[in-house]
Structures are given as structure tokens and as C-alpha cells.
Design a protein around this motif. Sequence first.
Motif, PDB file in Angstrom:
ATOM      1  N   GLY A 143      39.449 101.776  19.768  1.00 41.45           N
ATOM      2  CA  GLY A 143      38.936 102.649  18.712  1.00 41.45           C
ATOM      3  C   GLY A 143      37.571 102.267  18.194  1.00 41.45           C
ATOM      4  N   HIS A 144      37.031 101.156  18.681  1.00 45.27           N
ATOM      5  CA  HIS A 144      35.683 100.718  18.328  1.00 45.27           C
ATOM      6  C   HIS A 144      34.699 101.138  19.415  1.00 45.27           C
ATOM      7  CE1 HIS A 144      38.256  97.929  16.059  1.00 45.27           C
ATOM      8  NE2 HIS A 144      37.224  97.712  15.248  1.00 45.27           N
ATOM      9  N   VAL A 145      33.462 101.335  19.009  1.00 50.86           N
ATOM     10  CA  VAL A 145      32.367 101.445  19.971  1.00 50.86           C
ATOM     11  C   VAL A 145      31.433 100.275  19.689  1.00 50.86           C
ATOM     12  CG1 VAL A 145      30.418 102.799  20.811  1.00 50.86           C
ATOM     13  CG2 VAL A 145      32.526 103.952  20.089  1.00 50.86           C
ATOM     14  N   LYS A 188      33.713 102.243  14.130  1.00 57.88           N
ATOM     15  CA  LYS A 188      34.965 101.511  13.957  1.00 57.88           C
ATOM     16  C   LYS A 188      36.039 102.430  13.388  1.00 57.88           C
ATOM     17  CE  LYS A 188      32.991  99.486   9.754  1.00 57.88           C
ATOM     18  NZ  LYS A 188      32.614  98.202   9.108  1.00 57.88           N
ATOM     19  N   PRO A 189      37.293 102.149  13.674  1.00 54.07           N
ATOM     20  CA  PRO A 189      38.379 103.036  13.232  1.00 54.07           C
ATOM     21  C   PRO A 189      38.626 102.930  11.724  1.00 54.07           C
ATOM     22  CG  PRO A 189      39.267 101.104  14.342  1.00 54.07           C
ATOM     23  CD  PRO A 189      37.784 101.029  14.499  1.00 54.07           C
ATOM     24  N   SER A 190      39.124 104.014  11.154  1.00 53.39           N
ATOM     25  CA  SER A 190      39.484 104.055   9.729  1.00 53.39           C
ATOM     26  C   SER A 190      40.961 104.332   9.586  1.00 53.39           C
ATOM     27  CB  SER A 190      38.683 105.157   9.011  1.00 53.39           C
ATOM     28  OG  SER A 190      37.306 104.893   9.029  1.00 53.39           O
ATOM     29  N   ASP A 191      41.569 103.662   8.593  1.00 50.35           N
ATOM     30  CA  ASP A 191      42.975 103.955   8.317  1.00 50.35           C
ATOM     31  C   ASP A 191      43.052 105.083   7.285  1.00 50.35           C
ATOM     32  OD1 ASP A 191      42.468 102.842   5.786  1.00 50.35           O
ATOM     33  OD2 ASP A 191      43.203 100.870   6.394  1.00 50.35           O
ATOM     34  N   ALA A 192      44.265 105.377   6.838  1.00 51.74           N
ATOM     35  CA  ALA A 192      44.466 106.516   5.937  1.00 51.74           C
ATOM     36  C   ALA A 192      43.770 106.335   4.600  1.00 51.74           C
ATOM     37  CB  ALA A 192      45.973 106.731   5.729  1.00 51.74           C
ATOM     38  N   THR A 194      40.840 104.720   4.119  1.00 56.21           N
ATOM     39  CA  THR A 194      39.418 104.433   4.306  1.00 56.21           C
ATOM     40  C   THR A 194      38.683 105.691   4.743  1.00 56.21           C
ATOM     41  OG1 THR A 194      40.060 102.223   5.077  1.00 56.21           O
ATOM     42  CG2 THR A 194      37.789 102.887   5.461  1.00 56.21           C
ATOM     43  N   PRO A 195      37.485 105.927   4.238  1.00 53.68           N
ATOM     44  CA  PRO A 195      36.728 107.108   4.651  1.00 53.68           C
ATOM     45  C   PRO A 195      36.589 107.165   6.169  1.00 53.68           C
ATOM     46  CG  PRO A 195      35.606 105.991   2.855  1.00 53.68           C
ATOM     47  CD  PRO A 195      36.713 105.101   3.285  1.00 53.68           C
ATOM     48  N   GLY A 196      36.717 108.351   6.720  1.00 54.07           N
ATOM     49  CA  GLY A 196      36.612 108.485   8.168  1.00 54.07           C
ATOM     50  C   GLY A 196      36.227 109.881   8.585  1.00 54.07           C
ATOM     51  N   TRP A 197      35.685 109.960   9.780  1.00 53.78           N
ATOM     52  CA  TRP A 197      35.254 111.232  10.353  1.00 53.78           C
ATOM     53  C   TRP A 197      35.776 111.311  11.781  1.00 53.78           C
ATOM     54  CZ3 TRP A 197      32.596 108.226   7.034  1.00 53.78           C
ATOM     55  CH2 TRP A 197      32.023 108.817   5.903  1.00 53.78           C
ATOM     56  N   ASP A 198      35.961 112.537  12.255  1.00 58.33           N
ATOM     57  CA  ASP A 198      36.438 112.723  13.622  1.00 58.33           C
ATOM     58  C   ASP A 198      35.372 112.297  14.620  1.00 58.33           C
ATOM     59  OD1 ASP A 198      38.858 113.754  12.763  1.00 58.33           O
ATOM     60  OD2 ASP A 198      38.127 115.824  12.737  1.00 58.33           O
ATOM     61  N   SER A 199      35.815 111.726  15.714  1.00 64.09           N
ATOM     62  CA  SER A 199      34.900 111.301  16.770  1.00 64.09           C
ATOM     63  C   SER A 199      35.660 111.291  18.085  1.00 64.09           C
ATOM     64  CB  SER A 199      34.374 109.894  16.476  1.00 64.09           C
ATOM     65  OG  SER A 199      35.335 108.913  16.847  1.00 64.09           O
ATOM     66  N   PRO A 200      34.975 111.145  19.206  1.00 60.32           N
ATOM     67  CA  PRO A 200      35.681 111.051  20.497  1.00 60.32           C
ATOM     68  C   PRO A 200      36.607 109.848  20.581  1.00 60.32           C
ATOM     69  CG  PRO A 200      33.344 111.527  20.844  1.00 60.32           C
ATOM     70  CD  PRO A 200      33.514 111.186  19.390  1.00 60.32           C
ATOM     71  N   TRP A 201      36.464 108.893  19.664  1.00 59.99           N
ATOM     72  CA  TRP A 201      37.256 107.666  19.705  1.00 59.99           C
ATOM     73  C   TRP A 201      38.293 107.615  18.571  1.00 59.99           C
ATOM     74  CZ3 TRP A 201      31.917 107.734  18.653  1.00 59.99           C
ATOM     75  CH2 TRP A 201      31.124 107.922  19.798  1.00 59.99           C
ATOM     76  N   GLY A 202      38.515 108.771  17.950  1.00 53.75           N
ATOM     77  CA  GLY A 202      39.459 108.856  16.852  1.00 53.75           C
ATOM     78  C   GLY A 202      38.770 108.843  15.498  1.00 53.75           C
ATOM     79  N   GLY A 204      37.144 107.604  12.323  1.00 54.61           N
ATOM     80  CA  GLY A 204      36.473 106.336  12.073  1.00 54.61           C
ATOM     81  C   GLY A 204      35.213 106.519  11.257  1.00 54.61           C
ATOM     82  N   ARG A 205      34.410 105.481  11.210  1.00 56.06           N
ATOM     83  CA  ARG A 205      33.185 105.487  10.415  1.00 56.06           C
ATOM     84  C   ARG A 205      32.131 104.649  11.141  1.00 56.06           C
ATOM     85  NH1 ARG A 205      36.844 101.809   8.716  1.00 56.06           N
ATOM     86  NH2 ARG A 205      36.161  99.846   7.730  1.00 56.06           N
ATOM     87  N   PRO A 206      30.869 104.862  10.842  1.00 55.58           N
ATOM     88  CA  PRO A 206      29.812 104.155  11.576  1.00 55.58           C
ATOM     89  C   PRO A 206      29.682 102.701  11.162  1.00 55.58           C
ATOM     90  CG  PRO A 206      28.856 105.501   9.844  1.00 55.58           C
ATOM     91  CD  PRO A 206      30.328 105.826   9.867  1.00 55.58           C
TER      92      PRO A 206
END
Length: 453
Positions: A143-145, A188-192, A194-202, A204-206
Motif C-alpha cells: 500500500g506504500h509507494v 502511504k496507506p490511511s486507516d479509517a 486518518t485522512p485519505g484519498w483514493d489512489s491506484p494503491w488504495g 492513502g495520503r501523500p
Amino acid sequence: MTKITLHNTKTRQKEDLVPVKSGEVSMYVCGPTVYDRAHLGNARPVIIFDTLFRLLRHVYGEANVTYVRNFTDVDDKINARAAETGQSIREITDGTIGLYLSDMDAVGALHPTHMPRATEYIAPMVAMSADLIDKGYAYEAEGHVLFAVESYADYGKFSGRGIDDMIAGSRVEVAPYKRNPMDFVLWKPSDADTPGWDSPWGKGRPGWHIECSAMAHELLGESFDIHGGGNDLMFPHHENEIAQSKCAGHDFANIWMHNEMLQVEGKKMSKSLGNFFTVRDLLDQGVPGEVIRFVMLSTHYRKPMDWTEKKREEAEKTLRKWRLLVENVDGSYVPQDILLSLSDDLNTAGALTLMHKLANDGNVAELKSAGALLGLLGDEMGAWIDKGAVDLSVFSEKLGNAREKAMQSKDFSALDALKRALTEAGVEVRMSKEAVELLPTSTFDPSKLEGLL
């Protein structure tokens, strides 16, 4: 047109500023992570690059200068502050941005052309991360890039470090999904919670570094003229910005500028030493924003800046004197030697020395113009000087009459008493055969003069 030369961290030497687009200048400066008030050290790059912004606008014209300073409004420190206070992340970031701009207004900083928030540029960050994966410079893991530092041959060249040295000298995050301990996070991935946005990797956030590369590209293009910040950002932040931007195919910044750090009374500013304070702390203690700015500009930006009480007092005394001189004066033109000093790697300390000479020589119109170029002596910053609007000329006349009587009677007691009272009220008394000059100091208290009239 005035030639501007700037010290380029990338080449370790001064270079002429040759704009990417003829007649236009573009500048990006790393801004704050907005979870708390700006401390005094945060104000130094703001004041420095604001002064450069003013110089560029003077030389190239206001319409031909684009200045970008970002707000990092997605960060784990912000998330922690939200959990700690019960406030929403948006409440924290909106409120902190408002306080930051208010404090920077107080030290005379102009608003940049653009002040982007990281959360407004998530899509370009995702796109850049995906592009780096496609080109073989980054990889996805759990889930990380992550950017693969070994894929970029020049990694470490900017800060002058080898990868092995960096690992030895840095606290790097050890994670099983990293191919190399120095690989840095683009996403990096975000849990429920934590702020997050859709991405090809699930969801997450930058990561931190990708935001500046993406925003600079969106607002300034493939290549721009100046990138600035504190020298604490050289590694890893700016090293990583260069790596990811170059690998994405962007030329990025031509000239890199870094200011040295700030000390307080000769020591590193630290809460444990009791010498840590915010800009607002100083303002609330009655230190004028213009005085803060003057002290900051009195040291060249590439030298460590030492904030001392003595410097503050001297700055306030100087500004009081200068403001009395330029009162009701219109600026004429900026003297060439002032312009040349600032154009030589932003030598603000040299420019202030030249302003002292202008004041001593009575060139008040030029003093006013020089001050405007440095963000000083403007009407919008002058309210602090008014402490009861006392006209000291009345006391100059009174002191002159007392001296005449004393010379005739040979009794100097009344003259000495008046001088002593003025000094106790915070007025510096200068007497010569030709004139009587009274200058308010930083301790000036007009209420102590009421009984002297």
C-alpha cells in the motif's frame, strides 16, 4: 536592467539570475506545516524571501514575478494535534493558516502570488507517483509507494552525501517493505481515522516530499528560477524533491537558496533551554513586527542569525530615529548602492549599513525609498511608533531655553533636572552648540513627561 547574483546551493557558488522566461521570474519557497504557531526561526525564511520577492518586483516589475509558498496541511503532526484536541483536521489547518498569515503580516511580509494547500493537489501527486513507478524509479509495496534512491545515480549529490553515509548519519525508518533503508515514501496507506484519498494503491495520503514537486510543477511548470528554504531542508526534503522531479522528467529549479538557522542569545532555540518563543509571543510582549524584521535583515541570510535583546533594543532605537526623519516624506528613488547591495546575493546587512549613512547625511527621501524596498518604514507598519503622539519638539524648545538661562546664571540645576527627567522617560538627549535633538528609545514612556509641560 540591474543584474542580480545569488548563491546557488547546487553549484556552491554565486551565479547570475538568468530567468527561464525572459523578463519573468518564478520562485518557490517551502512553507509551514500548519499545526501550530510560527516560531521565530520560521519567520526568518519568510522575511528573507519576502525581501527577495520585493527586489525581484522592483527589478522586473510586479506583474512579472510569480512567488509560490505552500502550506502542508496533510501531515501526521496535524493528525496527532486533532486527536489531542478533539478538533477536526480542517479546523486546525484553517485556524493555523489564519494565525500564520496574521503573524507574517505583522513582520511586513507580502502575500505570495500563490499559497497552495497540499490537499488541493492530491491528484497531481498521485499522477507523479504513478509516473515514477512506470519509469522504474519507484515501486509499490504493502500500500506504500516508495522512491528507489539507487535508481537515481545523482542521489546525494545536492547535499554532498553518499547513500551509505546517509544511512549511517540519519535516523531512517526501517521497514520490511523497503528495498533500501533510504527509500522514501511518495504515498502511504490511511486507516479509517486518518485522512485519505483514493489512489491506484488504495486509500492513502501523500508523503511529505512529493507535495512540493507536484505543486511547483503545476504552478510554475517544468522549470523555474529559484527554490528557497532553510538549510535544514537540504536533506532529506530538497534532495528528495530533486530526485523525484528529475526522474519525472522535470528540469525543476535552476537556483537553490538556503538560509542559515536562528539562535537566541548565542544558543540554539529550544524549549528545554527556555529560549523558545513564537512570533506572537514577541508581538504580545510589545516587540513591534518591524523591529523583528529589522533584526532579521541585519545578518546576511547565509550566516547564522543570533537574536539578542541588545539587537532588539538597537533596532527599535534606529527605527524610531528613522521614522522621525521620514515622517511626512515621500520616497524619491532607491539609491543605486542600496540596489547593488541587495542584488549581490541579497546583502541586507550591507543595505542597512548604507541606510544608516543616508540617515546621517539627511537624505530622508532616499532613506524612505530604501526602507520600502526592504519592507521597512512603510505607513502600514508605523502604528507601533505612536505612544501618545507626544510632540518632543516642545521639550526641545524648553531644554534650549533652560540652557540659555543656565549659561547666563551659571546655575545648571534646572537644566540638569530637565535632562534627567527626559532620560527617565526614555528619551535620549543630544545637545550641541547648534541644536537640541530628542530621540525616543525603546523605553519611551510619554506619561512620564506630563508633569514637565
